[in-house]
Design a protein around this motif. Structure first.
Motif, PDB file in Angstrom:
ATOM      1  N   UNK A 197      -4.270  -4.705  -2.336  1.00 47.48           N
ATOM      2  CA  UNK A 197      -4.175  -4.623  -3.794  1.00 47.48           C
ATOM      3  C   UNK A 197      -3.457  -3.335  -4.153  1.00 47.48           C
ATOM      4  N   UNK A 198      -2.427  -3.467  -4.978  1.00 48.89           N
ATOM      5  CA  UNK A 198      -1.667  -2.310  -5.444  1.00 48.89           C
ATOM      6  C   UNK A 198      -1.150  -1.465  -4.285  1.00 48.89           C
ATOM      7  N   UNK A 199      -0.736  -2.146  -3.213  1.00 45.75           N
ATOM      8  CA  UNK A 199      -0.161  -1.437  -2.076  1.00 45.75           C
ATOM      9  C   UNK A 199      -1.164  -0.826  -1.133  1.00 45.75           C
ATOM     10  N   UNK A 200      -2.450  -0.919  -1.467  1.00 47.57           N
ATOM     11  CA  UNK A 200      -3.501  -0.378  -0.598  1.00 47.57           C
ATOM     12  C   UNK A 200      -4.137  -1.522   0.164  1.00 47.57           C
ATOM     13  N   UNK A 201      -4.165  -1.434   1.481  1.00 46.91           N
ATOM     14  CA  UNK A 201      -4.704  -2.506   2.323  1.00 46.91           C
ATOM     15  C   UNK A 201      -5.804  -1.975   3.232  1.00 46.91           C
ATOM     16  N   UNK A 202      -6.762  -2.853   3.526  1.00 49.76           N
ATOM     17  CA  UNK A 202      -7.829  -2.527   4.456  1.00 49.76           C
ATOM     18  C   UNK A 202      -7.973  -3.638   5.478  1.00 49.76           C
ATOM     19  N   UNK A 203      -8.049  -3.252   6.752  1.00 49.79           N
ATOM     20  CA  UNK A 203      -8.314  -4.181   7.843  1.00 49.79           C
ATOM     21  C   UNK A 203      -9.567  -3.719   8.566  1.00 49.79           C
ATOM     22  N   UNK A 204     -10.354  -4.686   9.000  1.00 53.87           N
ATOM     23  CA  UNK A 204     -11.533  -4.345   9.805  1.00 53.87           C
ATOM     24  C   UNK A 204     -11.490  -5.145  11.095  1.00 53.87           C
ATOM     25  N   UNK A 205     -11.729  -4.472  12.175  1.00 51.48           N
ATOM     26  CA  UNK A 205     -11.901  -5.145  13.456  1.00 51.48           C
ATOM     27  C   UNK A 205     -13.301  -4.863  13.994  1.00 51.48           C
ATOM     28  N   UNK A 206     -14.147  -4.297  13.178  1.00 52.22           N
ATOM     29  CA  UNK A 206     -15.532  -4.050  13.564  1.00 52.22           C
ATOM     30  C   UNK A 206     -16.394  -4.101  12.326  1.00 52.22           C
TER      31      UNK A 206
END
Length: 393
Positions: A197-206
């Motif tokens: 959103x708005x160029x901010x991304x979050x990924x989780x692998x845990x």
């Protein structure tokens, strides 16, 4: 009042088929149940979440051609508190995994209870966001013979979240004188994708919050452990500026232990068959031992042009800590890998690196706590994993 109705139905079905086990009776009732109907208002269609397999139909259950059996020992082994297997590994007449991630799989064993040979073909209705496949898609069984089915659910788009959705398998016997049998499917993608959103991304692998599992080979050795992240194409190019990782207690990681980091780009969601090395940070030394989430700043940021997956790997080429790799054991997300390698810089996909998903690589379905942060194409920050420092117990 469903319980007494179902119990009575099971008793009647047992009278028709006295040689069937309790689990087989249950499977016949479930797989031949009527799947269409309405809620009490008479208008709203019911869903599998509300009625399970459906409404019992004894006229169909008595004619079931296939049954599924299971042992009491396996039921006990699937006890969530003290069991050694997961519930979805039981030979149940349903397929459910609410932590499926981008791919999950089941095996089911069916037995021909007809007095003749039968040939079945398997069709399916896909849950929203997933594609189902079955191997074999058709089979022929002599009376009393069994067939193992492998069912796989694969997410359609790893960059999109998937809510709970429902589907079904339909087993059809070619002669047409026995009812179709159905196995309901319920899935949810747990941490499947990247949310931007708005160029901010979050990924989780845990899913780490507290407690951890540490792995290693006694002393420093040529072990590699890695996480794979899937970013949306629009986020590239991505510039990584920091890397974060969890270490265990001073019994597992010692002061002076060395860690090297490698960042790869992968275009087929499978780094075991190869990925392109984009950058590295080598020679990070542990200043003081202790369980904590550690963050290092990349003096030379690593730019990934994409599209594709980002693979962040770690090695521990020097030191005396016996268990350098640290992760958590909640629900395996299918994004963590481990294996041995030979040489200075691991070349994924080569004969010098034996990378596997962690159940095969370390014998445990662990999600490594490896994260990163940086900026997207729009110049805004991106976090690969949760940037908040967790509490370690």
């Amino acid at each position: 009042m469903a319980s007494p109705h179902v119990a009575g139905s099971a008793a009647l079905l047992r009278a028709v088929h006295p040689d069937w086990s309790v689990a087989e009776i249950k499977s016949a009732l479930m797989t031949t149940a009527v799947t269409t109907g309405h809620l009490e208002d008479g208008i709203t269609p019911w869903t599998p979440e509300e009625v399970g397999s459906g409404r019992v139909d004894l006229s169909r259950a008595a004619l079931a051609g296939l049954t599924l059996d299971e042992t009491m020992a396996n039921y006990n082994a699937a006890n969530p508190n003290v069991g050694s297997i997961r519930i979805h590994q039981l030979n149940l007449p349903s397929l459910r995994n609410l932590s499926c991630g981008e791919r999950c799989q089941w095996t089911r064993t069916v037995r021909n209870r007809l007095t003749r040979s039968g040939t079945w073909t398997i069709g399916h209705d896909n849950p929203a966001g997933y594609a189902l496949s079955v191997e074999p898609a058709s089979f022929t069984l002599a009376p009393g013979a069994s067939q193992v089915l492998t069912i796989t659910a694969t997410v359609n788009d790893v960059t999109l979240p998937v809510e709970k959705s429902f589907g079904r398998l339909v087993l059809h016997e070619g002669a047409g004188d026995v009812p179709d049998q159905q196995l309901p499917v319920a899935l949810r993608g747990n941490q499947v994708s990247v949310e931007c959103a708005d160029g901010h991304c979050e990924l989780r692998a845990d899913q780490f919050s507290s407690g951890y599992s540490a792995a290693g080979c006694g002393t420093s050795c040529s072990m590699l452990w890695a996480n794979r992240f899937s970013a949306p194409p629009a986020a590239f190019p991505i510039t990584l500026t920091t890397l974060s990782f969890l270490t265990g207690s001073s019994a597992y990681v010692h002061a002076g232990d060395r860690f090297d980091f490698y960042v790869y780009q992968d275009d087929d969601r499978d780094p075991t068959n190869g990925a392109t090395l984009v950058g590295s940070r080598k020679g990070y030394l542990i200043a003081s031992a202790g369980a904590r989430l550690r963050t290092l700043v990349l003096e030379q940021p690593i730019v990934l042009n994409g599209p594709g997956d980002i693979v962040i790997a770690m090695t521990n080429p020097a030191g005396s800590g016996p268990r350098p790799a640290t992760g958590e054991l909640s629900n395996f997300l299918g994004r963590s890998y481990a294996g041995a390698y030979v040489g200075e810089d691991p070349v994924l996909g080569s004969s010098a690196v034996h990378l596997q998903l962690t159940p095969g690589g370390v014998g445990s379905a662990v999600n490594w706590v490896i994260r990163a942060s940086g900026t997207t194409a729009s110049g805004l920050r991106i976090d690969l994993g949760d940037a908040a420092a967790p509490v370690v117990r």
